[in-house]
Design an enzyme around this catalytic site. Structure first.
Site, PDB file in Angstrom:
ATOM      1  N   ARG B  69      -6.035  -8.607   3.852  1.00  0.00           N
ATOM      2  CA  ARG B  69      -5.767  -8.421   2.427  1.00  0.00           C
ATOM      3  C   ARG B  69      -5.076  -7.096   2.131  1.00  0.00           C
ATOM      4  NH1 ARG B  69     -10.628 -11.640   2.385  1.00  0.00           N
ATOM      5  NH2 ARG B  69     -11.870  -9.734   2.576  1.00  0.00           N
ATOM      6  N   GLU B 106     -22.465  -4.815  10.462  1.00  0.00           N
ATOM      7  CA  GLU B 106     -23.890  -5.004  10.198  1.00  0.00           C
ATOM      8  C   GLU B 106     -24.576  -5.533  11.474  1.00  0.00           C
ATOM      9  OE1 GLU B 106     -26.723  -7.103   6.795  1.00  0.00           O
ATOM     10  OE2 GLU B 106     -24.621  -7.698   7.037  1.00  0.00           O
TER      11      GLU B 106
END
Lengths: 193, 182
Positions: B69, B106
């Site tokens: 993006r 994560e």
């Protein structure tokens, strides 16, 4: 399928095309042996040549009543949005599976070995919109063909596909469903090869 | 620094075009979808114009954009301010010789790559992405640029998730965002 090279369609002798071609780097044997990869990242490093690339597409499409520019992930994202912004059109990213967060429609297409899939958000495009599809390079036309089908399935009219680089003849038929294809330059060859 | 002000109509227009998709890519995540912003030519243009206004004339010669993006916002900014665009990509996508920077997710790790020779020492650079969350990816991007001797002037994102404190992971580098999402 109508394949049109810029040099034979109004831009003969335009020095911008040579600048664009010169800025593209060939990387041999990527991603595998035998493939002479046309690397546009060096074009993006050359501000003038990159600007010429966008300008040529903008000049072509700005008066064609195009409301939508679709770009194929990921290198189509590097060219499509600038074109969309300049002609006042929306930009619609066409992505690999599972990247778009909302409801999508998907179109499968053939690769040399196996299949892949392109997705578009439901509701991004309205029926009757005039669209162009942008990518950095067209080879067999499989990806562009899937892009065209996605847009047509929701009722858009694909006016043309625009690519920076394209092969003059690709193993016979380019699979573009009869849509015109506008190409700026042919692939570069390595000097001395 | 954030451009967000209650009364700024341009920012409000941009924020109103961002769609929140609940539970994507997994339960509990409220995904900030910028594709709806791209469907509004005026709001998309306003977004780019705000960044261009900030960075034009500041001697920035490199805009680095993070896959994928960042590739949507970076090039239009680069073209307008006269800078080169450098894509920072997931492994094995860039065809030439690359340098890599690993970063922690994560669960597990990921890696960002940049072409050798794309950036020269001393160049002034921006890093652009659609959103900053924990700041891990932006931090890796900055590392890549600094390793080749560039000066990262600022990181620029459309959206910040301030609760994730990504700003603190930028080694003191400034962050400029248009919209905050809490």
């Amino acid at each position: 399928m109508v394949e049109m090279f810029a040099a034979e369609n109004g831009l003969k002798g335009d020095p911008r095309l040579q600048a664009i071609s010169n800025a593209i780097r060939v990387v041999p044997h990527f991603p595998k042996q035998g493939i002479m990869f046309q690397d546009i990242t060096t074009l993006l490093l050359d501000h003038k040549a990159f600007k010429h690339t966008v300008d040529i597409f903008v000049e072509r499409y700005k008066d064609m009543d195009i409301s939508l520019v679709a770009g194929v992930e990921a290198r189509g994202f590097m060219f499509g949005p600038s074109i969309a912004l300049a002609i006042g059109a929306k930009f619609v990213p066409l992505r690999k599976p599972k990247k778009l967060p909302g409801e999508v429609i998907a179109e499968a297409y053939e690769l040399e070995y196996g299949r892949d899939c392109l997705e578009m958000h439901v509701g991004a495009v309205e029926a009757g919109e005039r669209a162009i599809v942008i990518d950095d390079l067209v080879a067999t036309g499989g990806t562009l063909s899937a892009a065209i089908r996605l847009l047509e399935r929701v009722g858009a009219q694909v006016v043309e596909c625009g690519c920076v680089i394209g092969l003059r003849e690709v193993k016979g038929q380019l699979r573009l469903n009869g849509k015109p294809l506008y190409i700026l330059v042919e692939p570069r060859e390595i000097d001395g090869c | 620094m954030s451009a967000y002000r209650d009364k700024d109509p341009l920012i409000h227009g941009i924020q109103s075009k961002i769609r929140v998709v609940p539970n994507f890519p997994k339960p509990g995540i409220m995904f900030q979808d910028i594709t709806t912003l791209l469907l509004d030519p005026k709001a998309f243009k306003d977004t780019i114009d705000l960044f261009v206004e900030r960075y034009k004339g500041k001697n920035i010669s490199v805009v680095a954009g993070i896959e994928a993006r960042g590739f949507i916002f970076g090039p239009p900014i680069a073209l307008e301010i006269g800078a080169k665009f450098v894509p920072l990509r997931k492994p094995k996508k860039l065809p030439g010789k690359v340098i890599s920077e690993e970063y922690i997710l994560e669960y597990g790790k990921d890696c960002l790559e940049m072409h050798v020779g794309a950036v020269e020492p001393g160049e002034r650079a921006l890093v652009v992405d659609d959103l900053i969350a924990t700041g891990g990816t932006l931090c890796a991007a900055m590392q890549l640029l600094e390793r080749v001797g560039a000066e990262v002037v600022e990181c620029a994102c459309v959206i910040e998730l301030p609760d994730l404190k990504g700003r603190e992971r930028l080694n003191g580098k400034p962050l400029y965002v248009l919209v905050e999402s809490r």
